[in-house]
Design a protein around this motif. Sequence first.
Motif, mmCIF file in Angstrom:
data_model
loop_
_atom_site.group_PDB
_atom_site.id
_atom_site.type_symbol
_atom_site.label_atom_id
_atom_site.label_comp_id
_atom_site.label_asym_id
_atom_site.label_seq_id
_atom_site.Cartn_x
_atom_site.Cartn_y
_atom_site.Cartn_z
ATOM 1 N N SER A 50 -14.937 30.941 63.925
ATOM 2 C CA SER A 50 -13.541 31.326 64.120
ATOM 3 C C SER A 50 -12.610 30.122 64.067
ATOM 4 O O SER A 50 -12.997 29.006 64.399
ATOM 5 C CB SER A 50 -13.372 32.033 65.469
ATOM 6 O OG SER A 50 -14.096 33.231 65.480
ATOM 7 N N VAL A 51 -11.374 30.396 63.667
ATOM 8 C CA VAL A 51 -10.341 29.372 63.578
ATOM 9 C C VAL A 51 -9.143 29.837 64.405
ATOM 10 O O VAL A 51 -8.696 30.975 64.282
ATOM 11 C CB VAL A 51 -9.891 29.155 62.113
ATOM 12 C CG1 VAL A 51 -8.740 28.179 62.032
ATOM 13 C CG2 VAL A 51 -11.056 28.705 61.264
ATOM 14 N N ASP A 75 -16.730 35.032 58.155
ATOM 15 C CA ASP A 75 -18.108 35.500 58.070
ATOM 16 C C ASP A 75 -19.147 34.376 58.065
ATOM 17 O O ASP A 75 -20.322 34.630 58.268
ATOM 18 C CB ASP A 75 -18.306 36.422 56.865
ATOM 19 C CG ASP A 75 -18.015 35.755 55.536
ATOM 20 O OD1 ASP A 75 -17.438 34.655 55.520
ATOM 21 O OD2 ASP A 75 -18.353 36.355 54.502
ATOM 22 N N ASP A 76 -18.739 33.114 57.850
ATOM 23 C CA ASP A 76 -19.694 32.012 57.915
ATOM 24 C C ASP A 76 -18.967 30.671 58.037
ATOM 25 O O ASP A 76 -17.738 30.616 58.048
ATOM 26 C CB ASP A 76 -20.650 32.011 56.716
ATOM 27 C CG ASP A 76 -19.946 31.852 55.378
ATOM 28 O OD1 ASP A 76 -18.803 31.370 55.335
ATOM 29 O OD2 ASP A 76 -20.557 32.209 54.354
ATOM 30 N N LYS A 77 -19.742 29.596 58.127
ATOM 31 C CA LYS A 77 -19.157 28.256 58.334
ATOM 32 C C LYS A 77 -18.338 27.776 57.139
ATOM 33 O O LYS A 77 -17.317 27.119 57.309
ATOM 34 C CB LYS A 77 -20.261 27.241 58.641
ATOM 35 C CG LYS A 77 -20.837 27.392 60.021
ATOM 36 C CD LYS A 77 -21.851 26.299 60.296
ATOM 37 C CE LYS A 77 -22.431 26.446 61.683
ATOM 38 N NZ LYS A 77 -23.380 25.381 62.003
ATOM 39 N N LYS A 78 -18.784 28.107 55.934
ATOM 40 C CA LYS A 78 -18.024 27.686 54.744
ATOM 41 C C LYS A 78 -16.653 28.349 54.726
ATOM 42 O O LYS A 78 -15.659 27.726 54.375
ATOM 43 C CB LYS A 78 -18.795 28.026 53.471
ATOM 44 C CG LYS A 78 -19.938 27.101 53.180
ATOM 45 C CD LYS A 78 -20.538 27.379 51.820
ATOM 46 C CE LYS A 78 -21.628 26.393 51.494
ATOM 47 N NZ LYS A 78 -22.165 26.577 50.154
ATOM 48 N N ALA A 79 -16.611 29.624 55.097
ATOM 49 C CA ALA A 79 -15.332 30.329 55.153
ATOM 50 C C ALA A 79 -14.443 29.720 56.231
ATOM 51 O O ALA A 79 -13.228 29.587 56.042
ATOM 52 C CB ALA A 79 -15.560 31.816 55.415
ATOM 53 N N LEU A 83 -10.807 28.173 55.635
ATOM 54 C CA LEU A 83 -9.654 28.685 56.377
ATOM 55 C C LEU A 83 -8.924 27.554 57.098
ATOM 56 O O LEU A 83 -7.687 27.550 57.147
ATOM 57 C CB LEU A 83 -10.102 29.768 57.363
ATOM 58 C CG LEU A 83 -8.984 30.489 58.102
ATOM 59 C CD1 LEU A 83 -8.105 31.265 57.121
ATOM 60 C CD2 LEU A 83 -9.554 31.427 59.148
ATOM 61 N N GLU A 84 -9.662 26.611 57.651
ATOM 62 C CA GLU A 84 -9.027 25.464 58.314
ATOM 63 C C GLU A 84 -8.169 24.673 57.321
ATOM 64 O O GLU A 84 -7.078 24.230 57.659
ATOM 65 C CB GLU A 84 -10.086 24.557 58.947
ATOM 66 C CG GLU A 84 -10.711 25.166 60.190
ATOM 67 C CD GLU A 84 -11.915 24.383 60.710
ATOM 68 O OE1 GLU A 84 -12.534 23.622 59.922
ATOM 69 O OE2 GLU A 84 -12.227 24.551 61.896
ATOM 70 N N LYS A 85 -8.650 24.519 56.108
ATOM 71 C CA LYS A 85 -7.883 23.810 55.078
ATOM 72 C C LYS A 85 -6.662 24.607 54.644
ATOM 73 O O LYS A 85 -5.659 24.042 54.231
ATOM 74 C CB LYS A 85 -8.764 23.526 53.863
ATOM 75 C CG LYS A 85 -9.865 22.527 54.137
ATOM 76 C CD LYS A 85 -10.769 22.361 52.937
ATOM 77 C CE LYS A 85 -11.930 21.440 53.234
ATOM 78 N NZ LYS A 85 -12.874 21.341 52.105
ATOM 79 N N GLN A 89 -1.163 27.858 54.644
ATOM 80 C CA GLN A 89 -0.940 29.091 53.888
ATOM 81 C C GLN A 89 -1.023 30.310 54.803
ATOM 82 O O GLN A 89 -0.262 31.266 54.645
ATOM 83 C CB GLN A 89 -1.975 29.213 52.765
ATOM 84 C CG GLN A 89 -1.798 28.176 51.678
ATOM 85 C CD GLN A 89 -2.925 28.211 50.663
ATOM 86 O OE1 GLN A 89 -4.095 28.246 51.032
ATOM 87 N NE2 GLN A 89 -2.570 28.196 49.381
ATOM 88 N N VAL A 90 -1.942 30.272 55.765
ATOM 89 C CA VAL A 90 -2.081 31.374 56.713
ATOM 90 C C VAL A 90 -0.822 31.488 57.559
ATOM 91 O O VAL A 90 -0.296 32.592 57.773
ATOM 92 C CB VAL A 90 -3.329 31.182 57.596
ATOM 93 C CG1 VAL A 90 -3.391 32.231 58.690
ATOM 94 C CG2 VAL A 90 -4.594 31.215 56.749
ATOM 95 N N LYS A 91 -0.298 30.364 58.035
ATOM 96 C CA LYS A 91 0.940 30.386 58.824
ATOM 97 C C LYS A 91 2.090 30.950 57.998
ATOM 98 O O LYS A 91 2.912 31.725 58.496
ATOM 99 C CB LYS A 91 1.284 28.986 59.325
ATOM 100 C CG LYS A 91 0.355 28.506 60.411
ATOM 101 C CD LYS A 91 0.698 27.079 60.816
ATOM 102 C CE LYS A 91 -0.296 26.563 61.835
ATOM 103 N NZ LYS A 91 -0.019 25.167 62.210
ATOM 104 N N ASN A 92 2.145 30.590 56.738
ATOM 105 C CA ASN A 92 3.178 31.100 55.850
ATOM 106 C C ASN A 92 3.078 32.618 55.721
ATOM 107 O O ASN A 92 4.088 33.329 55.773
ATOM 108 C CB ASN A 92 3.069 30.431 54.479
ATOM 109 C CG ASN A 92 4.160 30.867 53.538
ATOM 110 O OD1 ASN A 92 5.332 30.711 53.836
ATOM 111 N ND2 ASN A 92 3.773 31.419 52.405
ATOM 112 N N ILE A 93 1.878 33.125 55.542
ATOM 113 C CA ILE A 93 1.667 34.574 55.434
ATOM 114 C C ILE A 93 2.113 35.267 56.714
ATOM 115 O O ILE A 93 2.793 36.297 56.671
ATOM 116 C CB ILE A 93 0.185 34.887 55.125
ATOM 117 C CG1 ILE A 93 -0.157 34.472 53.699
ATOM 118 C CG2 ILE A 93 -0.130 36.365 55.353
ATOM 119 C CD1 ILE A 93 -1.643 34.535 53.374
#
Length: 143
Positions: A50-51, A75-79, A83-85, A89-93
């Motif tokens: 989770s992030v 769903d996993d560590k790569k995701a 997401l951290e990177k 973009q997530v904040k913008n959304i």
Amino acid sequence: MKNNKLLMIMIFILIAIALVGAIVYFTVTNLNAGPEEEKEPSIDEVIEASVEIPEITTNLASGEYLKISFMVQTDDKKAKEELEKRSFQVKNIIIQELADMNAEEVQGKDGQLSLQEDLKAKVNELMQEGQIVKVYITESLLQ
């Protein structure tokens, strides 16, 4: 000689029947087993994937402002790493989604669930290394 030949044919037929029976048995048991049930991840696995999206303060379309923060489960560590990177973009959304909403749309359980599902769908469109499993609202203050 005739008995020997007859005995060989009987043994061959018994082996053939046993093989057909074994194949049918394994086929039927595998078909009836169905897909394996996915076990729910432990809380440690959830936290590990989770992030946290820290508090965001933004205006709503109705003039109020909202302070809100999220925890996004992948769903996993790569995701999670992706997401951290993509946090900007997530904040913008999030800000864009909230800018089109009224206070009534954000309030209550149905409004929050709708926001969580909308954000999950929008962020999943960005993701390349995995997907978002769930979006949790961890804090919310409407003023």
